[in-house]
Design a protein around this motif. Sequence first.
Motif, PDB file in Angstrom:
ATOM      1  N   HIS A  33      17.212  14.696  93.868  1.00  0.00           N
ATOM      2  CA  HIS A  33      17.142  13.976  94.999  1.00  0.00           C
ATOM      3  C   HIS A  33      17.544  12.685  94.896  1.00  0.00           C
ATOM      4  O   HIS A  33      16.827  11.683  95.298  1.00  0.00           O
ATOM      5  CB  HIS A  33      15.923  14.201  95.972  1.00  0.00           C
ATOM      6  CG  HIS A  33      15.640  15.653  96.228  1.00  0.00           C
ATOM      7  ND1 HIS A  33      16.147  16.523  97.466  1.00  0.00           N
ATOM      8  CD2 HIS A  33      14.823  16.451  95.706  1.00  0.00           C
ATOM      9  CE1 HIS A  33      15.751  17.397  97.486  1.00  0.00           C
ATOM     10  NE2 HIS A  33      14.559  17.556  96.338  1.00  0.00           N
ATOM     11  N   PRO A  40      24.787  15.638  98.652  1.00  0.00           N
ATOM     12  CA  PRO A  40      23.412  15.858  99.150  1.00  0.00           C
ATOM     13  C   PRO A  40      23.160  17.045  99.950  1.00  0.00           C
ATOM     14  O   PRO A  40      22.160  17.612 100.049  1.00  0.00           O
ATOM     15  CB  PRO A  40      23.355  14.477 100.304  1.00  0.00           C
ATOM     16  CG  PRO A  40      24.630  14.217 100.533  1.00  0.00           C
ATOM     17  CD  PRO A  40      25.437  14.252  99.323  1.00  0.00           C
ATOM     18  N   GLN A  43      21.227  19.822  97.777  1.00  0.00           N
ATOM     19  CA  GLN A  43      20.010  19.548  97.410  1.00  0.00           C
ATOM     20  C   GLN A  43      18.866  20.525  97.696  1.00  0.00           C
ATOM     21  O   GLN A  43      18.246  21.067  96.995  1.00  0.00           O
ATOM     22  CB  GLN A  43      19.483  18.246  97.774  1.00  0.00           C
ATOM     23  CG  GLN A  43      20.312  16.999  96.992  1.00  0.00           C
ATOM     24  CD  GLN A  43      19.857  15.674  97.376  1.00  0.00           C
ATOM     25  OE1 GLN A  43      18.829  15.543  98.181  1.00  0.00           O
ATOM     26  NE2 GLN A  43      20.226  14.754  96.762  1.00  0.00           N
TER      27      GLN A  43
END
Length: 174
Positions: A33, A40, A43
Amino acid sequence: MSKLRLAAPCNIDSIVDGPGLRIVVWTQGCPHHCPFCHNPQTQSYEDGFEADSDEIVKFIQASHLQSGITLSGGEPFEQPLALMPIAQAAIELGLNVWAYSGYTYEEIIADENKFALLKLVDVLVDGRFVNDLKHYKLRFKGSSNQRIIDVKKSLAEHQVILSTYDEVNQQLGS
């Protein structure tokens, strides 16, 4: 046949995830993270879709213009056993194998399964992305703390040996 979790279908024709024309395998799920992560959406461990490694191998075998594959994500070393047959198939086809990881080389070699995948990789870009160390002129990495490692030389010499691909970055003061 191994199951793995992907963030997106394999990308053919990448020119930014290693040298030459590449196939990128986008894994889903990442424990790091990193703030301002480039991917993103990769993740979460719940997102993405399940795929068979055999299908990805067939996809790679049917591709003919690429010089290599890149394992990215997400965090590819979270799924090392499922990625091993893909990396092995690429090697058998004469393709080079790059991997991007938020783990450091030292963290990877300390884990038996991660290390097994690393042994099939030619070049590792390691380390978590640090936005304060980002420089747009860096080649093949996002922040200057990351290293572009020649895995085969590093394993043979029992120490981290930077790849010649990191030379331009070293001139930038990274």
